[in-house]
Design a protein around this motif. Structure first.
Motif, PDB file in Angstrom:
ATOM      1  N   HIS A  31       4.909 -11.086  32.584  1.00 10.49           N
ATOM      2  CA  HIS A  31       5.653 -12.347  32.467  1.00 10.49           C
ATOM      3  C   HIS A  31       6.597 -12.541  33.655  1.00 10.49           C
ATOM      4  N   LEU A  32       6.968 -11.431  34.294  1.00 10.97           N
ATOM      5  CA  LEU A  32       7.864 -11.503  35.444  1.00 10.97           C
ATOM      6  C   LEU A  32       7.103 -11.563  36.768  1.00 10.97           C
ATOM      7  N   GLY A  33       5.788 -11.439  36.712  1.00  2.00           N
ATOM      8  CA  GLY A  33       4.971 -11.474  37.922  1.00  2.00           C
ATOM      9  C   GLY A  33       4.930 -10.155  38.677  1.00  2.00           C
ATOM     10  N   ILE A  34       5.328  -9.061  38.030  1.00  2.00           N
ATOM     11  CA  ILE A  34       5.357  -7.750  38.683  1.00  2.00           C
ATOM     12  C   ILE A  34       3.930  -7.232  38.856  1.00  2.00           C
ATOM     13  N   THR A  35       3.625  -6.792  40.083  1.00  2.00           N
ATOM     14  CA  THR A  35       2.298  -6.252  40.377  1.00  2.00           C
ATOM     15  C   THR A  35       2.424  -4.917  41.108  1.00  2.00           C
ATOM     16  N   LEU A  36       1.394  -4.112  40.964  1.00  2.00           N
ATOM     17  CA  LEU A  36       1.316  -2.825  41.649  1.00  2.00           C
ATOM     18  C   LEU A  36       0.794  -3.046  43.059  1.00  2.00           C
ATOM     19  N   ALA A  37       1.595  -2.682  44.060  1.00  2.00           N
ATOM     20  CA  ALA A  37       1.171  -2.810  45.456  1.00  2.00           C
ATOM     21  C   ALA A  37       0.496  -1.533  45.942  1.00  2.00           C
ATOM     22  N   ASP A  38       1.026  -0.374  45.509  1.00  2.00           N
ATOM     23  CA  ASP A  38       0.477   0.906  45.950  1.00  2.00           C
ATOM     24  C   ASP A  38       0.978   1.994  45.013  1.00  2.00           C
ATOM     25  N   ILE A  39       0.201   3.062  44.905  1.00  2.00           N
ATOM     26  CA  ILE A  39       0.594   4.176  44.042  1.00  2.00           C
ATOM     27  C   ILE A  39       0.016   5.469  44.594  1.00  2.00           C
ATOM     28  N   ARG A  40       0.781   6.527  44.456  1.00  2.00           N
ATOM     29  CA  ARG A  40       0.374   7.888  44.816  1.00  2.00           C
ATOM     30  C   ARG A  40       0.925   8.814  43.741  1.00  2.00           C
ATOM     31  N   LYS A  41       0.632  10.090  43.843  1.00  2.00           N
ATOM     32  CA  LYS A  41       1.169  11.061  42.880  1.00  2.00           C
ATOM     33  C   LYS A  41       2.676  11.162  43.074  1.00  2.00           C
ATOM     34  N   GLY A  42       3.429  10.626  42.133  1.00  2.00           N
ATOM     35  CA  GLY A  42       4.886  10.699  42.193  1.00  2.00           C
ATOM     36  C   GLY A  42       5.562   9.600  42.979  1.00  2.00           C
ATOM     37  N   TRP A  43       4.825   8.563  43.366  1.00  2.00           N
ATOM     38  CA  TRP A  43       5.398   7.466  44.160  1.00  2.00           C
ATOM     39  C   TRP A  43       4.667   6.163  43.830  1.00  2.00           C
ATOM     40  N   SER A  44       5.422   5.070  43.809  1.00  2.00           N
ATOM     41  CA  SER A  44       4.775   3.762  43.640  1.00  2.00           C
ATOM     42  C   SER A  44       5.579   2.685  44.354  1.00  2.00           C
ATOM     43  N   ARG A  45       4.912   1.578  44.620  1.00  2.00           N
ATOM     44  CA  ARG A  45       5.568   0.375  45.125  1.00  2.00           C
ATOM     45  C   ARG A  45       5.082  -0.796  44.283  1.00  2.00           C
ATOM     46  N   MET A  46       6.024  -1.505  43.704  1.00  2.00           N
ATOM     47  CA  MET A  46       5.737  -2.684  42.889  1.00  2.00           C
ATOM     48  C   MET A  46       6.380  -3.889  43.567  1.00  2.00           C
ATOM     49  N   GLU A  47       5.805  -5.068  43.327  1.00  2.00           N
ATOM     50  CA  GLU A  47       6.342  -6.292  43.915  1.00  2.00           C
ATOM     51  C   GLU A  47       6.529  -7.352  42.837  1.00  2.00           C
ATOM     52  N   MET A  48       7.529  -8.200  43.058  1.00  2.00           N
ATOM     53  CA  MET A  48       7.812  -9.291  42.125  1.00  2.00           C
ATOM     54  C   MET A  48       8.209 -10.521  42.934  1.00  2.00           C
ATOM     55  N   PRO A  49       7.433 -11.597  42.838  1.00  2.00           N
ATOM     56  CA  PRO A  49       7.813 -12.815  43.561  1.00  2.00           C
ATOM     57  C   PRO A  49       9.051 -13.450  42.923  1.00  2.00           C
ATOM     58  N   VAL A  50       9.915 -13.974  43.756  1.00  2.00           N
ATOM     59  CA  VAL A  50      11.095 -14.680  43.257  1.00  2.00           C
ATOM     60  C   VAL A  50      10.652 -16.074  42.834  1.00  2.00           C
ATOM     61  N   THR A  51      10.795 -16.364  41.560  1.00  2.00           N
ATOM     62  CA  THR A  51      10.432 -17.670  41.009  1.00  2.00           C
ATOM     63  C   THR A  51      11.650 -18.283  40.326  1.00  2.00           C
ATOM     64  N   THR A  52      11.583 -19.558  40.048  1.00  2.00           N
ATOM     65  CA  THR A  52      12.722 -20.240  39.416  1.00  2.00           C
ATOM     66  C   THR A  52      13.053 -19.632  38.057  1.00  2.00           C
TER      67      THR A  52
END
Length: 154
Positions: A31-52
């Motif tokens: 619902h917040l638009g959060i998506t998985l950009a990258d993942i490794r063992k013990g590390w991740s990067r998630m992204e969320m677009p700024v929306t109104t």
């Protein structure tokens, strides 16, 4: 941020399994638009677009949305270290908001800094589209034996 190359890559099947879990319809982070950009063992990067929908009364991203991004990123980082039959839940988390974010995309990188038998400690940083740090977080997660439990379908 963290040097992602210090974290081992996950096998493609494990990456696919995490992506599948994160994209199931109806989950809160979707619902917040959060998506998985990258993942490794013990590390991740998630992204969320700024929306109104994420903007507060001061025209900046609501702290609760950033906290949800951080919690999701920390959980994904730990997911890459779980064994079959293990699950997790957040025990506590702390976040420092450093500067507001108004537009673009918020990115959260999370890294497991300790994984014990029962708990894990994870650090995360949120940056704006220009790479400036907007928040820093630290969380503790409880590792749960889910073997024999009846988790939700899907």
């Amino acid at each position: 941020m963290f040097d992602q190359t210090t974290f081992e890559p996950l096998p493609p099947a494990a990456v696919a399994a995490v992506r599948k879990r994160l994209t199931r319809p109806g989950h809160f982070h979707n619902h917040l638009g959060i998506t998985l950009a990258d993942i490794r063992k013990g590390w991740s990067r998630m992204e969320m677009p700024v929306t109104t929908e994420l903007i507060n009364i001061f025209d900046q991203v609501h702290g609760g949305a950033l906290f949800a991004l951080v919690d999701t990123a920390m959980g994904a980082a730990l997911a890459g270290l779980l064994q079959s039959g293990e699950g997790m839940t957040t025990v506590e988390a702390k976040i420092n908001y450093i500067r507001p974010i108004y537009k673009g995309t918020a990115s959260a990188e999370a890294a497991v800094i300790h994984r014990g038998r029962r708990t894990a400690v994870i650090e995360a940083r949120v940056t704006d589209a220009s790479g400036q740090v907007v928040a820093q977080a630290l969380g503790t997660y409880l590792l749960i034996d889910i073997a024999g439990m009846n988790p939700a379908p899907g």
